[in-house]
Scaffold this motif. Structure first.
Motif, PDB file in Angstrom:
ATOM      1  N   GLU A   5      16.207   0.158 -12.964  1.00  0.00           N
ATOM      2  CA  GLU A   5      15.017  -0.087 -12.147  1.00  0.00           C
ATOM      3  C   GLU A   5      14.390  -1.432 -12.493  1.00  0.00           C
ATOM      4  OE1 GLU A   5      13.464   4.476 -11.308  1.00  0.00           O
ATOM      5  OE2 GLU A   5      12.875   3.477 -13.173  1.00  0.00           O
ATOM      6  N   LEU A  55       5.416   4.300 -11.770  1.00  0.00           N
ATOM      7  CA  LEU A  55       6.252   3.288 -11.140  1.00  0.00           C
ATOM      8  C   LEU A  55       5.464   2.411 -10.180  1.00  0.00           C
ATOM      9  CD1 LEU A  55       9.058   2.089 -10.890  1.00  0.00           C
ATOM     10  CD2 LEU A  55       9.555   3.786  -9.112  1.00  0.00           C
ATOM     11  N   ASP A  56       4.594   2.997  -9.357  1.00  0.00           N
ATOM     12  CA  ASP A  56       3.834   2.167  -8.419  1.00  0.00           C
ATOM     13  C   ASP A  56       2.895   1.218  -9.151  1.00  0.00           C
ATOM     14  OD1 ASP A  56       2.193   4.365  -9.133  1.00  0.00           O
ATOM     15  OD2 ASP A  56       1.075   4.220  -7.265  1.00  0.00           O
ATOM     16  N   THR A  57       2.374   1.607 -10.300  1.00  0.00           N
ATOM     17  CA  THR A  57       1.507   0.739 -11.090  1.00  0.00           C
ATOM     18  C   THR A  57       2.313  -0.424 -11.674  1.00  0.00           C
ATOM     19  OG1 THR A  57       0.113   2.624 -11.639  1.00  0.00           O
ATOM     20  CG2 THR A  57      -0.116   0.677 -13.035  1.00  0.00           C
ATOM     21  N   VAL A  59       5.112  -1.671 -10.370  1.00  0.00           N
ATOM     22  CA  VAL A  59       5.468  -2.539  -9.242  1.00  0.00           C
ATOM     23  C   VAL A  59       4.288  -3.429  -8.880  1.00  0.00           C
ATOM     24  CG1 VAL A  59       6.057  -2.584  -6.776  1.00  0.00           C
ATOM     25  CG2 VAL A  59       7.250  -1.019  -8.324  1.00  0.00           C
ATOM     26  N   SER A  60       3.105  -2.861  -8.776  1.00  0.00           N
ATOM     27  CA  SER A  60       1.909  -3.626  -8.432  1.00  0.00           C
ATOM     28  C   SER A  60       1.621  -4.701  -9.471  1.00  0.00           C
ATOM     29  CB  SER A  60       0.708  -2.680  -8.293  1.00  0.00           C
ATOM     30  OG  SER A  60      -0.456  -3.403  -8.013  1.00  0.00           O
ATOM     31  N   ASP A  90       1.352  -7.811  -1.748  1.00  0.00           N
ATOM     32  CA  ASP A  90       1.162  -6.366  -1.684  1.00  0.00           C
ATOM     33  C   ASP A  90       2.501  -5.674  -1.480  1.00  0.00           C
ATOM     34  OD1 ASP A  90       1.854  -6.456   1.018  1.00  0.00           O
ATOM     35  OD2 ASP A  90      -0.071  -5.786   1.752  1.00  0.00           O
ATOM     36  N   TYR A  91       2.461  -4.358  -1.443  1.00  0.00           N
ATOM     37  CA  TYR A  91       3.687  -3.594  -1.219  1.00  0.00           C
ATOM     38  C   TYR A  91       3.371  -2.373  -0.376  1.00  0.00           C
ATOM     39  CZ  TYR A  91       2.053  -0.352  -4.831  1.00  0.00           C
ATOM     40  OH  TYR A  91       1.309   0.548  -5.551  1.00  0.00           O
ATOM     41  N   VAL A  93       4.989   1.528   0.356  1.00  0.00           N
ATOM     42  CA  VAL A  93       5.893   2.522  -0.197  1.00  0.00           C
ATOM     43  C   VAL A  93       6.690   3.159   0.936  1.00  0.00           C
ATOM     44  CG1 VAL A  93       6.059   4.670  -1.529  1.00  0.00           C
ATOM     45  CG2 VAL A  93       4.288   2.984  -2.090  1.00  0.00           C
ATOM     46  N   ARG A  94       7.991   3.173   0.769  1.00  0.00           N
ATOM     47  CA  ARG A  94       8.897   3.829   1.695  1.00  0.00           C
ATOM     48  C   ARG A  94       9.766   4.784   0.884  1.00  0.00           C
ATOM     49  NH1 ARG A  94       5.640   2.275   4.780  1.00  0.00           N
ATOM     50  NH2 ARG A  94       5.911   0.768   6.421  1.00  0.00           N
ATOM     51  N   PHE A  98      10.281   0.201  -2.261  1.00  0.00           N
ATOM     52  CA  PHE A  98       8.999  -0.493  -2.117  1.00  0.00           C
ATOM     53  C   PHE A  98       9.270  -1.763  -1.324  1.00  0.00           C
ATOM     54  CE2 PHE A  98       8.451   2.037  -5.888  1.00  0.00           C
ATOM     55  CZ  PHE A  98       7.113   2.385  -5.921  1.00  0.00           C
TER      56      PHE A  98
END
Length: 118
Positions: A5, A55-57, A59-60, A90-91, A93-94, A98
């Protein structure tokens, strides 16, 4: 975040911002370079138990650190960042991915890349 990842996210960020951005994958983090000069790092392992951020944190935080690195690097190099200077990152989520984006002040998408979660 797994090693796979981390490598996939680093590759997506370089795709988004260009080859002058170099991201070194570290154990539990990243180091961000612009044309060989270090501008930032991000460590996402927390505490002695090895807890990591969501994970989203990650990525951000990685997206924003990469964006800042590019702007700082261009500024020190004397490059005109053009619309990138007033852009945001920005991103979206899909499922399984991302979508990473750089957005101009007028809302136009300047660039995009996909980080697929392995």
């Amino acid at each position: 975040m797994t090693d796979a990842e981390q490598r996939a996210l680093a590759a997506a960020l370089v795709s988004l911002f260009g080859e002058r951005l170099n991201i070194r994958v570290l154990k539990g983090g990243f180091r961000f370079d612009w044309q060989g000069e270090e501008y930032g790092s991000l460590m996402f392992s927390q505490g002695s138990c090895g807890q990591t951020m969501a994970l989203d944190t990650i990525v951000s935080a990685a997206l924003n650190t990469a964006h800042d690195t590019v702007l700082e690097g261009m500024g020190y190099a004397g490059s005109d960042p053009g619309p990138l200077a007033t852009s945001t990152a920005d991103y979206l989520v899909r499922p399984g991915a991302f979508l990473l984006r750089v957005i101009a002040a007028d809302g136009a998408v300047l660039s995009g890349a996909t980080f697929r979660v392995p």
